[in-house]
Write a protein that holds these residues in place. Sequence first.
Motif, PDB file in Angstrom:
ATOM      1  N   MET A 155      -5.268   7.623 -18.017  1.00 57.53           N
ATOM      2  CA  MET A 155      -5.603   6.875 -16.796  1.00 57.53           C
ATOM      3  C   MET A 155      -6.399   7.747 -15.829  1.00 57.53           C
ATOM      4  O   MET A 155      -6.045   8.912 -15.623  1.00 57.53           O
ATOM      5  CB  MET A 155      -4.316   6.422 -16.081  1.00 57.53           C
ATOM      6  CG  MET A 155      -3.658   5.224 -16.738  1.00 57.53           C
ATOM      7  SD  MET A 155      -4.782   3.814 -16.773  1.00 57.53           S
ATOM      8  CE  MET A 155      -4.437   3.227 -18.421  1.00 57.53           C
ATOM      9  N   GLN A 176      -8.046   7.990 -10.039  1.00 58.51           N
ATOM     10  CA  GLN A 176      -8.164   7.108  -8.881  1.00 58.51           C
ATOM     11  C   GLN A 176      -7.201   5.920  -8.896  1.00 58.51           C
ATOM     12  O   GLN A 176      -7.215   5.096  -8.013  1.00 58.51           O
ATOM     13  CB  GLN A 176      -9.600   6.604  -8.693  1.00 58.51           C
ATOM     14  CG  GLN A 176     -10.127   5.737  -9.836  1.00 58.51           C
ATOM     15  CD  GLN A 176     -10.877   6.556 -10.876  1.00 58.51           C
ATOM     16  OE1 GLN A 176     -10.556   7.728 -11.090  1.00 58.51           O
ATOM     17  NE2 GLN A 176     -11.841   5.955 -11.525  1.00 58.51           N
ATOM     18  N   THR A 177      -6.341   5.854  -9.918  1.00 60.12           N
ATOM     19  CA  THR A 177      -5.401   4.727  -9.944  1.00 60.12           C
ATOM     20  C   THR A 177      -4.542   4.662  -8.690  1.00 60.12           C
ATOM     21  O   THR A 177      -4.128   3.597  -8.282  1.00 60.12           O
ATOM     22  CB  THR A 177      -4.457   4.789 -11.167  1.00 60.12           C
ATOM     23  OG1 THR A 177      -3.946   6.100 -11.282  1.00 60.12           O
ATOM     24  CG2 THR A 177      -5.178   4.367 -12.423  1.00 60.12           C
ATOM     25  N   THR A 178      -4.220   5.814  -8.124  1.00 65.06           N
ATOM     26  CA  THR A 178      -3.338   5.763  -6.966  1.00 65.06           C
ATOM     27  C   THR A 178      -4.090   5.878  -5.637  1.00 65.06           C
ATOM     28  O   THR A 178      -3.489   5.865  -4.586  1.00 65.06           O
ATOM     29  CB  THR A 178      -2.272   6.879  -7.026  1.00 65.06           C
ATOM     30  OG1 THR A 178      -2.935   8.136  -7.132  1.00 65.06           O
ATOM     31  CG2 THR A 178      -1.380   6.684  -8.232  1.00 65.06           C
ATOM     32  N   SER A 179      -5.409   6.031  -5.700  1.00 68.70           N
ATOM     33  CA  SER A 179      -6.135   5.996  -4.439  1.00 68.70           C
ATOM     34  C   SER A 179      -6.514   4.550  -4.152  1.00 68.70           C
ATOM     35  O   SER A 179      -6.255   3.658  -4.944  1.00 68.70           O
ATOM     36  CB  SER A 179      -7.389   6.872  -4.522  1.00 68.70           C
ATOM     37  OG  SER A 179      -8.361   6.253  -5.328  1.00 68.70           O
ATOM     38  N   GLY A 180      -7.133   4.287  -3.020  1.00 66.26           N
ATOM     39  CA  GLY A 180      -7.498   2.908  -2.727  1.00 66.26           C
ATOM     40  C   GLY A 180      -7.472   2.683  -1.238  1.00 66.26           C
ATOM     41  O   GLY A 180      -7.561   3.626  -0.458  1.00 66.26           O
ATOM     42  N   PRO A 181      -7.342   1.423  -0.837  1.00 62.50           N
ATOM     43  CA  PRO A 181      -7.397   1.134   0.583  1.00 62.50           C
ATOM     44  C   PRO A 181      -6.254   1.818   1.337  1.00 62.50           C
ATOM     45  O   PRO A 181      -5.219   2.140   0.766  1.00 62.50           O
ATOM     46  CB  PRO A 181      -7.250  -0.387   0.645  1.00 62.50           C
ATOM     47  CG  PRO A 181      -6.935  -0.862  -0.724  1.00 62.50           C
ATOM     48  CD  PRO A 181      -7.195   0.240  -1.679  1.00 62.50           C
ATOM     49  N   GLU A 182      -6.478   2.012   2.598  1.00 63.45           N
ATOM     50  CA  GLU A 182      -5.412   2.501   3.469  1.00 63.45           C
ATOM     51  C   GLU A 182      -4.249   1.510   3.438  1.00 63.45           C
ATOM     52  O   GLU A 182      -4.419   0.364   3.046  1.00 63.45           O
ATOM     53  CB  GLU A 182      -5.936   2.600   4.910  1.00 63.45           C
ATOM     54  CG  GLU A 182      -7.026   3.616   5.105  1.00 63.45           C
ATOM     55  CD  GLU A 182      -6.518   5.030   4.908  1.00 63.45           C
ATOM     56  OE1 GLU A 182      -5.498   5.365   5.531  1.00 63.45           O
ATOM     57  OE2 GLU A 182      -7.127   5.773   4.120  1.00 63.45           O
ATOM     58  N   VAL A 183      -3.110   1.979   3.867  1.00 59.45           N
ATOM     59  CA  VAL A 183      -1.957   1.070   3.973  1.00 59.45           C
ATOM     60  C   VAL A 183      -2.344  -0.084   4.892  1.00 59.45           C
ATOM     61  O   VAL A 183      -2.819   0.127   6.005  1.00 59.45           O
ATOM     62  CB  VAL A 183      -0.727   1.802   4.542  1.00 59.45           C
ATOM     63  CG1 VAL A 183       0.408   0.820   4.781  1.00 59.45           C
ATOM     64  CG2 VAL A 183      -0.292   2.903   3.594  1.00 59.45           C
ATOM     65  N   HIS A 184      -2.189  -1.290   4.367  1.00 61.19           N
ATOM     66  CA  HIS A 184      -2.567  -2.460   5.146  1.00 61.19           C
ATOM     67  C   HIS A 184      -1.642  -2.635   6.343  1.00 61.19           C
ATOM     68  O   HIS A 184      -0.447  -2.378   6.271  1.00 61.19           O
ATOM     69  CB  HIS A 184      -2.465  -3.724   4.289  1.00 61.19           C
ATOM     70  CG  HIS A 184      -3.624  -3.919   3.376  1.00 61.19           C
ATOM     71  ND1 HIS A 184      -4.785  -4.521   3.777  1.00 61.19           N
ATOM     72  CD2 HIS A 184      -3.801  -3.583   2.078  1.00 61.19           C
ATOM     73  CE1 HIS A 184      -5.626  -4.562   2.747  1.00 61.19           C
ATOM     74  NE2 HIS A 184      -5.051  -4.003   1.706  1.00 61.19           N
ATOM     75  N   GLN A 185      -2.205  -3.091   7.402  1.00 65.13           N
ATOM     76  CA  GLN A 185      -1.399  -3.498   8.548  1.00 65.13           C
ATOM     77  C   GLN A 185      -0.581  -4.726   8.142  1.00 65.13           C
ATOM     78  O   GLN A 185      -0.945  -5.435   7.217  1.00 65.13           O
ATOM     79  CB  GLN A 185      -2.318  -3.843   9.721  1.00 65.13           C
ATOM     80  CG  GLN A 185      -3.055  -2.650  10.279  1.00 65.13           C
ATOM     81  CD  GLN A 185      -2.111  -1.549  10.715  1.00 65.13           C
ATOM     82  OE1 GLN A 185      -1.195  -1.791  11.499  1.00 65.13           O
ATOM     83  NE2 GLN A 185      -2.301  -0.353  10.193  1.00 65.13           N
ATOM     84  N   PRO A 186       0.524  -4.970   8.861  1.00 64.72           N
ATOM     85  CA  PRO A 186       1.293  -6.181   8.561  1.00 64.72           C
ATOM     86  C   PRO A 186       0.410  -7.417   8.654  1.00 64.72           C
ATOM     87  O   PRO A 186      -0.486  -7.491   9.490  1.00 64.72           O
ATOM     88  CB  PRO A 186       2.363  -6.191   9.657  1.00 64.72           C
ATOM     89  CG  PRO A 186       2.499  -4.771  10.075  1.00 64.72           C
ATOM     90  CD  PRO A 186       1.131  -4.163   9.923  1.00 64.72           C
TER      91      PRO A 186
END
Lengths: 157, 157
Positions: free
Chosen positions: A1, A4-14
């Motif tokens: 794998m 980058q599987t664990t990278s990505g967007p910032e933690v979304h706001q509620p």
Amino acid sequence: MPEQTTSGPEVHQPVQVRPIGYVVTDYARPQDAPPQATENYRDTGRVVVYDQFAGGLSGLENCPHIWLLTWLHSQGEDEASALTCVPRGLAMTGEHRGVFSTRSPNRPSRLGMSLVRVVDIVGNVIHFHGVDLVNGTPVLDIKPWVRSTDIPPDLAG
Amino acid sequence: MPEQTTSGPEVHQPVQVRPIGYVVTDYARPQDAPPQATENYRDTGRVVVYDQFAGGLSGLENCPHIWLLTWLHSQGEDEASALTCVPRGLAMTGEHRGVFSTRSPNRPSRLGMSLVRVVDIVGNVIHFHGVDLVNGTPVLDIKPWVRSTDIPPDLAG
């Protein structure tokens, strides 16, 4: 794998979800309500849909079973924030499991899924069998139960 | 029925739900994604669970099928606010139905339910079969699929 599987967007706001109605049941406290709707089809409850969403109910008379997606408002903040719990089936041993592998109502999202049977629809009120919700629980969405969508294809036989 | 069936609490304020992660798929646009996860078990996607919720995954290795409760972020405000839609099965006639009697992604709550098959879990990443979600869709909750809870008892045979 790839890494980058664990990278990505910032933690979304509620995200904000607006209730479309609420349930009326005989259970005032979470500890009194049955654990699953499908285990309590003897019991009758109602969904009262707010007037401004009643237009979304047309066609529901052809749906014998529906999902109620709910906001489990009576779960306390401490209960909702725990990431593990003791599932009902493990009460004897007290073993913990991650909440995402259980149907415990105590979960970060506080989202509930109740599969109920429609008995009657009168105006903006749905009468149903299958109660596992506390009186006044906000309903966020209603979806028809559909065999091809709600049973895994490899188990549908 | 007593008159008070349609009275009750005031309209609830929106509730806040915090995403626990997001999906990684090959679909950039809603119009390209298959309509239902169960119709696309050939396709593989991933759920990346944020580190602070990874503790909730223990035990999930014993759950062959899981629900992804998602926030369908790519649905526009206009699409989400409509109370009726033309279901896929009625595309030929153009008949409308209330959104609560359909599984359309265009619905006031924007809540999605995807039933997927777990292939592998590596750290905080769940690899799954059954893709109907756009890349980056926030995941609000994960629940195991349970036969006794997710099939109506009167249809379970």
